[in-house]
Design a protein around this motif. Structure first.
Motif, mmCIF file in Angstrom:
data_model
loop_
_atom_site.group_PDB
_atom_site.id
_atom_site.type_symbol
_atom_site.label_atom_id
_atom_site.label_comp_id
_atom_site.label_asym_id
_atom_site.label_seq_id
_atom_site.Cartn_x
_atom_site.Cartn_y
_atom_site.Cartn_z
ATOM 1 N N ASP A 117 55.449 -26.323 -35.700
ATOM 2 C CA ASP A 117 55.214 -24.974 -35.954
ATOM 3 C C ASP A 117 55.479 -23.995 -34.997
ATOM 4 O O ASP A 117 55.067 -22.856 -34.619
ATOM 5 C CB ASP A 117 53.555 -24.834 -36.346
ATOM 6 N N GLY A 118 56.772 -24.122 -34.280
ATOM 7 C CA GLY A 118 57.191 -23.170 -33.298
ATOM 8 C C GLY A 118 56.643 -23.132 -32.106
ATOM 9 O O GLY A 118 56.611 -22.443 -31.255
ATOM 10 N N ILE A 119 55.668 -24.229 -31.885
ATOM 11 C CA ILE A 119 54.746 -24.292 -30.548
ATOM 12 C C ILE A 119 55.252 -25.798 -29.756
ATOM 13 O O ILE A 119 55.261 -26.565 -30.570
ATOM 14 C CB ILE A 119 53.121 -24.449 -30.963
ATOM 15 N N ALA A 120 55.475 -25.520 -28.436
ATOM 16 C CA ALA A 120 55.823 -26.612 -27.788
ATOM 17 C C ALA A 120 54.392 -27.408 -27.529
ATOM 18 O O ALA A 120 53.622 -26.787 -27.258
ATOM 19 C CB ALA A 120 56.371 -26.375 -26.309
ATOM 20 N N PRO A 121 54.443 -28.709 -27.613
ATOM 21 C CA PRO A 121 53.111 -29.390 -27.715
ATOM 22 C C PRO A 121 52.596 -29.356 -26.012
ATOM 23 O O PRO A 121 53.268 -29.287 -25.115
ATOM 24 C CB PRO A 121 53.285 -30.713 -27.965
ATOM 25 N N PRO A 122 51.092 -29.337 -26.035
ATOM 26 C CA PRO A 122 50.600 -29.161 -24.843
ATOM 27 C C PRO A 122 50.938 -30.405 -23.749
ATOM 28 O O PRO A 122 51.076 -31.415 -24.477
ATOM 29 C CB PRO A 122 49.328 -29.009 -24.987
ATOM 30 N N PRO A 123 50.786 -30.303 -22.660
ATOM 31 C CA PRO A 123 50.903 -31.470 -21.794
ATOM 32 C C PRO A 123 49.936 -32.750 -21.944
ATOM 33 O O PRO A 123 48.808 -32.247 -22.389
ATOM 34 C CB PRO A 123 50.750 -31.097 -20.270
ATOM 35 N N PRO A 124 50.106 -33.981 -22.061
ATOM 36 C CA PRO A 124 49.157 -34.856 -22.201
ATOM 37 C C PRO A 124 48.047 -34.730 -21.389
ATOM 38 O O PRO A 124 48.123 -34.396 -20.304
ATOM 39 C CB PRO A 124 49.906 -36.316 -22.123
#
Length: 141
Positions: A117-124
């Protein structure tokens, strides 16, 4: 995101069998990888025997599975072996135990080229990642 593409003969899986197979795959990632369930995508692609050839010969009893790992990459050889062993057990009831020949592989795609959705996923393991797990959806952070 793990993206699984399962190439299979027509009629190999009923809608209920596809749902169960996908649930087993999703469970692997939520249980062992602490990933949000919405990260896991499973695509079932029917292939006619005349378009599914192994060794140059048509097959109506084979399943070919390609998994793209984007969310998490594993470098540790021991974890990679354990992953194969666990996935072999997960796949068996849906493939070999049903008399279907099964070939499987995993590609690891660069995480920095992935968005939801246009968002880079957060770090694990970050707080934002845990929120995504809890809410089971992408949330701006």
């Amino acid at each position: 995101m793990p993206l699984w593409t399962i190439y299979h003969p027509p009629g190999a899986y009923t809608p209920q069998q596809k749902k169960r197979f996908s649930a087993d795959i999703t469970g692997f990632y939520t249980r062992y990888g602490n990933l949000p369930a919405f990260y896991v995508v499973t695509v079932f692609q029917e292939i006619d025997a005349d378009s599914f050839l192994i060794g140059g010969e048509p097959t109506a009893t084979s399943v070919r599975i390609k998994a793209d790992h984007i969310a998490v990459h594993t470098k540790d050889p021991g974890i990679r072996v354990r992953t194969r062993q666990i996935l072999t057990r997960i796949l068996a009831p849906h493939t070999t135990e049903r008399g279907l020949y099964c070939e499987f592989h995993i590609d690891e795609t660069p995480r920095d080229l992935w968005m939801l959705d246009g968002i880079a996923p957060p770090p694990p393991e970050s707080e934002a990642h845990q929120l995504w797990v809890e809410k089971n959806r992408p949330i701006p952070y």
